[in-house]
Design a protein around this motif. Structure first.
Motif, PDB file in Angstrom:
ATOM      1  N   ASP A  93       0.830  -1.208   0.000  1.00  0.00           N
ATOM      2  CA  ASP A  93       0.000   0.000   0.000  1.00  0.00           C
ATOM      3  C   ASP A  93       0.860   1.252   0.000  1.00  0.00           C
ATOM      4  O   ASP A  93       0.449   2.300  -0.480  1.00  0.00           O
ATOM      5  N   GLU A  94       2.042   1.130   0.579  1.00  0.00           N
ATOM      6  CA  GLU A  94       2.935   2.283   0.709  1.00  0.00           C
ATOM      7  C   GLU A  94       4.305   1.914   0.153  1.00  0.00           C
ATOM      8  O   GLU A  94       4.961   1.008   0.665  1.00  0.00           O
ATOM      9  N   ILE A  95       4.711   2.627  -0.885  1.00  0.00           N
ATOM     10  CA  ILE A  95       6.008   2.392  -1.512  1.00  0.00           C
ATOM     11  C   ILE A  95       6.803   3.693  -1.469  1.00  0.00           C
ATOM     12  O   ILE A  95       6.361   4.726  -1.978  1.00  0.00           O
ATOM     13  N   TYR A  96       7.968   3.640  -0.827  1.00  0.00           N
ATOM     14  CA  TYR A  96       8.819   4.824  -0.708  1.00  0.00           C
ATOM     15  C   TYR A  96      10.046   4.641  -1.595  1.00  0.00           C
ATOM     16  O   TYR A  96      10.662   3.576  -1.610  1.00  0.00           O
ATOM     17  N   GLU A  97      10.391   5.689  -2.317  1.00  0.00           N
ATOM     18  CA  GLU A  97      11.515   5.604  -3.250  1.00  0.00           C
ATOM     19  C   GLU A  97      12.744   6.334  -2.744  1.00  0.00           C
ATOM     20  O   GLU A  97      13.799   6.293  -3.369  1.00  0.00           O
ATOM     21  N   THR A  98      12.610   7.025  -1.633  1.00  0.00           N
ATOM     22  CA  THR A  98      13.753   7.710  -0.993  1.00  0.00           C
ATOM     23  C   THR A  98      13.733   7.403   0.490  1.00  0.00           C
ATOM     24  O   THR A  98      12.758   6.884   1.028  1.00  0.00           O
ATOM     25  N   ILE A  99      14.818   7.761   1.159  1.00  0.00           N
ATOM     26  CA  ILE A  99      14.924   7.609   2.611  1.00  0.00           C
ATOM     27  C   ILE A  99      14.911   9.003   3.235  1.00  0.00           C
ATOM     28  O   ILE A  99      15.818   9.798   3.006  1.00  0.00           O
ATOM     29  N   GLU A 100      13.870   9.281   3.974  1.00  0.00           N
ATOM     30  CA  GLU A 100      13.777  10.584   4.631  1.00  0.00           C
ATOM     31  C   GLU A 100      14.629  10.611   5.888  1.00  0.00           C
ATOM     32  O   GLU A 100      14.829   9.581   6.540  1.00  0.00           O
ATOM     33  N   THR A 101      15.124  11.788   6.233  1.00  0.00           N
ATOM     34  CA  THR A 101      15.886  11.953   7.464  1.00  0.00           C
ATOM     35  C   THR A 101      15.256  13.067   8.297  1.00  0.00           C
ATOM     36  O   THR A 101      14.592  13.958   7.771  1.00  0.00           O
ATOM     37  N   VAL A 102      15.463  12.973   9.593  1.00  0.00           N
ATOM     38  CA  VAL A 102      14.954  13.990  10.513  1.00  0.00           C
ATOM     39  C   VAL A 102      16.138  14.650  11.169  1.00  0.00           C
ATOM     40  O   VAL A 102      17.007  13.980  11.742  1.00  0.00           O
ATOM     41  N   LYS A 103      16.177  15.969  11.105  1.00  0.00           N
ATOM     42  CA  LYS A 103      17.279  16.705  11.708  1.00  0.00           C
ATOM     43  C   LYS A 103      17.151  16.714  13.232  1.00  0.00           C
ATOM     44  O   LYS A 103      16.074  16.883  13.758  1.00  0.00           O
ATOM     45  N   SER A 104      18.278  16.517  13.896  1.00  0.00           N
ATOM     46  CA  SER A 104      18.285  16.563  15.343  1.00  0.00           C
ATOM     47  C   SER A 104      18.143  17.994  15.812  1.00  0.00           C
ATOM     48  O   SER A 104      18.623  18.936  15.185  1.00  0.00           O
ATOM     49  N   GLU A 105      17.473  18.172  16.969  1.00  0.00           N
ATOM     50  CA  GLU A 105      17.323  19.495  17.548  1.00  0.00           C
ATOM     51  C   GLU A 105      18.615  19.949  18.216  1.00  0.00           C
ATOM     52  O   GLU A 105      18.764  21.117  18.528  1.00  0.00           O
ATOM     53  N   LYS A 106      19.527  19.022  18.465  1.00  0.00           N
ATOM     54  CA  LYS A 106      20.771  19.376  19.162  1.00  0.00           C
ATOM     55  C   LYS A 106      21.735  20.085  18.213  1.00  0.00           C
ATOM     56  O   LYS A 106      21.802  19.796  17.050  1.00  0.00           O
TER      57      LYS A 106
END
Length: 391
Positions: A378-391
């Motif tokens: 149902d869900e196909i992702y073609e990239t890898i998302e990243t989350v920036k650290s608050e530090k």
């Protein structure tokens, strides 16, 4: 192997679509339409043992479900810098929710920051309020420990337990079909983790499955669904290679470092890894957590769901941002406000058996998913998302 996967997926679909709960008839006696509490708003409270990535997602989805059912107007909740934080969401709900039927009091929110001493103090405070002030009509217990704290005969306020790994094994409820307490209802998916492992194994046929959890506490084993994994391992004849990483009474940073060390230790020893619920696993640290498995071409499966797939885990069960689970909870709450006893309502709700997969991760580990696998996604992702650290 592909034929086995197809048969498994078909069998799970049959179970989900063709097995009505024995309590469905009882639920249908009660409306889910908006209703006031004898002319005033129903007051909802919230408890969590500490911040965790699934909790804001569940709270957002529950809000959307209330909107869908007509209990409140649409609301734009703030975007979060901290993916685990529900406090700001609750504050926004308390201040901005427009409804003639429900409200979220600002002072009816409790989070214990995974501190056992604070958790004990908070539990006492909540019980005093529920029994003496009696100004809360329903409590949301988010997570296993919150459920354990409020699933008690020390109060009688309707309590909905959300996002609990296994409410039966953790002692929150008596059983799948009976919470054991008139005022408690906890969503259960009895074979969820077994299904996950079976699907994962049907695709990769691994012989050694890596898993990280806190070995020395019942909660650690429950969060990681160890009993379920061991059951399937015995049936399918694969070895579980585990690594101890504490999450109780340690800082989030310590928990993260422990999981990172375990992943480095496991990667050379396994041919697949099951990423389980743990305070040391977050979207922010996903790149460093998954690096050892990328380097060794090891497939990974997220116990939590598709959000971790979006951020680099190979696959999981698609959960549609908790939409369907939240609607189940919202309807349960609506029926309670119409007079239903929480204990009498359905607790079983199974995740639809659809896959989430990250094609970029697949490419990095040299895995070429078949047409059948992609067709079941149902869900196909073609990239890898990243989350920036608050530090």
């Amino acid at each position: 192997m592909q034929m086995i996967f197809n048969r498994l997926l078909l069998s799970f679909l049959v179970v989900v679509l063709m097995s009505p709960s024995c309590r469905s008839a009882e639920a249908e006696k009660y409306s889910t339409a908006p209703i006031s509490n004898q002319g005033r708003k129903w007051r909802i409270g919230y408890l969590e043992a500490g911040p965790y990535i699934n909790y804001p997602m569940n709270l957002r989805a529950l809000t959307a479900a209330f909107v869908e059912l007509g209990w409140m107007e649409s609301i734009d909740l703030p975007q979060q810098q901290d993916e685990n934080d529900t406090r700001k969401l609750w504050k926004a709900l308390s201040k901005n929710a427009k409804s003639r039927y429900i409200e979220f009091p600002a002072d009816a929110y409790w989070s214990c920051n995974w501190d056992d001493a604070l958790r004990k103090k908070t539990r006492t405070e909540i019980l005093v309020r529920l029994n003496q002030r009696k100004d809360i009509d329903l409590m949301l217990a988010m997570g296993t420990k919150a459920g354990q704290d409020l699933a008690t005969n020390e109060h009688s306020v309707p309590t909905i337990v959300l996002s609990s790994s296994n409410p039966v094994r953790s002692g929150i409820i008596k059983g799948v079909d009976d919470s054991g307490l008139d005022h408690v209802n906890a969503r259960v998916d009895p074979t969820r983790y077994e299904r996950q492992i079976r699907i994962f194994h049907s695709i990769f046929g691994f012989r050694k499955l890596g898993i990280v959890y806190e070995h020395d506490t019942p909660d650690g084993k429950t969060y990681a669904a160890i009993d379920d994994v061991e059951k399937v391992a015995k049936e399918l004849d694969f070895e579980i290679v585990s690594c101890h990483a504490p999450f109780s009474n340690v800082s989030e940073e310590e928990a993260q470092k422990a999981v990172q060390a375990c992943h480095r230790q496991l990667a050379p020893k396994v041919d697949a890894c099951y990423i389980t619920v743990h305070r040391g696993v977050s979207l922010q640290n996903m790149p460093v957590l998954l690096k050892p498995f990328y380097e060794r071409k090891i497939p990974t499966f997220s116990q939590v769901g598709s959000r971790e797939v979006k951020h680099g885990v190979l696959m999981s069960i698609a959960r549609a941002d908790f939409k369907y689970i939240a609607l189940f909870h919202a309807k349960t709450i609506a029926r309670i406000f119409h007079g239903a006893k929480p204990r009498d309502l359905d607790q079983v709700f199974e995740d639809p058996p659809r896959i989430a997969i990250n094609l970029k991760t697949a490419q990095m580990i040299g895995y070429d998913p078949s047409v059948d696998i992609l067709g079941a996604a149902d869900e196909i992702y073609e990239t890898i998302e990243t989350v920036k650290s608050e530090k």
